[in-house]
Design an enzyme around this catalytic site. Structure first.
Site, mmCIF file in Angstrom:
data_model
loop_
_atom_site.group_PDB
_atom_site.id
_atom_site.type_symbol
_atom_site.label_atom_id
_atom_site.label_comp_id
_atom_site.label_asym_id
_atom_site.label_seq_id
_atom_site.Cartn_x
_atom_site.Cartn_y
_atom_site.Cartn_z
ATOM 1 N N ASP C 27 14.836 62.766 26.106
ATOM 2 C CA ASP C 27 15.799 62.755 27.201
ATOM 3 C C ASP C 27 15.512 63.890 28.176
ATOM 4 O OD1 ASP C 27 16.785 65.128 26.084
ATOM 5 O OD2 ASP C 27 18.443 64.135 25.077
ATOM 6 N N THR C 68 19.864 42.023 6.916
ATOM 7 C CA THR C 68 20.579 43.053 6.156
ATOM 8 C C THR C 68 21.269 43.983 7.152
ATOM 9 O OG1 THR C 68 18.554 44.386 6.072
ATOM 10 C CG2 THR C 68 18.977 42.974 4.191
ATOM 11 N N PRO C 69 22.324 43.476 7.813
ATOM 12 C CA PRO C 69 22.980 44.267 8.864
ATOM 13 C C PRO C 69 23.657 45.515 8.323
ATOM 14 C CG PRO C 69 24.240 42.282 8.391
ATOM 15 C CD PRO C 69 22.942 42.157 7.639
#
Lengths: 149, 149, 149, 149
Positions: C27, C68-69
């Site tokens: 960033d 596989t959340p």
């Protein structure tokens, strides 16, 4: 016989690396979300420059550069790729101008081209105290030579 | 009677929306990381299609489309933008072919162009059972009419 | 003879890989934008499962899984990293429940921990025709065994 | 004298904004790729600080801050969201310490919670010339007051 250019591109810095396509690189159609290809172009260019001793840290510390921002990028998407694929990312410096240089990119999968594109980048330095924060300047000779490979 | 086309581009679907540039959109030079512009192009195109009743959900359910994947994208970066900026993102359908359509994008900041670009997209449907998962097909007439705006 | 578990964690699947931090991961403060660490967690988990023969393609084709959340993710950020750094990403299955499993992650730089975290994932299958598109189901025994390593 | 804190959380800065979930936010399962939720947390925190006059530009120019980097982030994923959804993102300052502050986040869809989480952030300033580039310092009083709302 004159010009030797006709036989092919002049030698330039080049780089090759594998890219493992991840689940998070793909969109709801199950294929790579296209802006990701540009992120890989950017990372390949930086990896090529790093490998040639032209890390961002050195460009900044030794040459006073802010970076090599893009003025143009384009890509042709010829096939799709998905998570689990390992792409071969190749890039090379295809042209060197007074203030800019062009990097050509090709990503392939098992010999089949997936994406071809190019980035046109400029040499940027901090602007004067009373002017814009960034100005485009001529490429230093040492950088020009390094980009030639 | 003269045609009215001669004076400018044929009318096509168009869209305008604000984009608030966030901290996470910017790179270590403090300006937008360029692949983000393409993500905004993509989101603008989807927003334009949604507003015209052509949501991905409907394209899939009613027209059997897998989506409108890119075959080409390009952009010219004319100025930089940073977090805190609110860009105006405009896009319009600039060309409609038999199997593809072109969307032109312009992002500006206070009237000054930051990025201009274009996407060329095709109409994709599922392939045959024994073939590739995705094939490019002609644009349905209803879609063609809707893209005309 | 009693179990030996008391002395430490039970053996579980584990994985280690390098991560080259790129310009686009950082960033405007010049350090990794923190959501990227979670993208690397996700990619590490998938790489670990792939290496154990549990690719998403196979989970879907052979076990009918949607995926596989995540139900939970957390991370402690102990040091910063920047472009040019090569992190070592380690992960391991730390717990296996009836419907969920926990993956612990550690990213380090030259032996110094940069980030530690964990993901809690569930086993998801398509829901019934008249119900939600995704339902959480018990882990199949074969998956449970494979996760044990 | 009893404190009035017992009845609920002390007032703190808060913010609410809509988030349009885009195609590119979703993964191959067609739901939001979970690291995106953290990017939205980060953007919500910045939007809240901006709205209170605490833009990054001002924190840097007026207070000499490098930023408010994360030391911890966590989230519970309670439901999925997909492209076309418009989430309501709410956040508030839930705790203010000597060197850190905690922001709680909740993203909901039509009144149903999708994700809840929190970020713990510290106040960072440039380090001494011969030390690390960034050091954690006490929150300035003016910042502490502004975070109280």
């Amino acid at each position: 016989m004159p010009t030797t250019d006709a036989d092919g591109p002049a030698p330039g810095l080049s780089h090759r690396r594998p890219i493992a396509v991840t689940w998070g690189d793909c969109d709801a159609a199950g294929v790579v979300f296209y802006p990701r290809y540009y992120a890989w172009f950017d990372a390949s260019t930086h990896a090529m420059l790093d490998a040639a001793g032209l890390s961002h840290h050195r460009l900044k510390a030794e040459f006073g550069a802010l970076g090599t921002p893009l003025v143009r990028a384009e890509a042709d998407f010829r096939a799709s790729a998905t998570f689990g694929d390992t792409l071969t990312a190749e890039c090379r410096v295809a042209a060197i101008g007074r203030r800019s240089f062009t990097v050509e990119h090709r990503l392939s999968l098992g010999g089949r081209v997936v994406v071809e594109g190019r980035e046109v980048r400029v040499w940027a330095e901090p602007g004067p105290a009373d002017g814009p924060p960034m100005i485009v300047r001529p490429l230093p000779d040492a950088i020009r030579r390094a980009l030639t490979g």
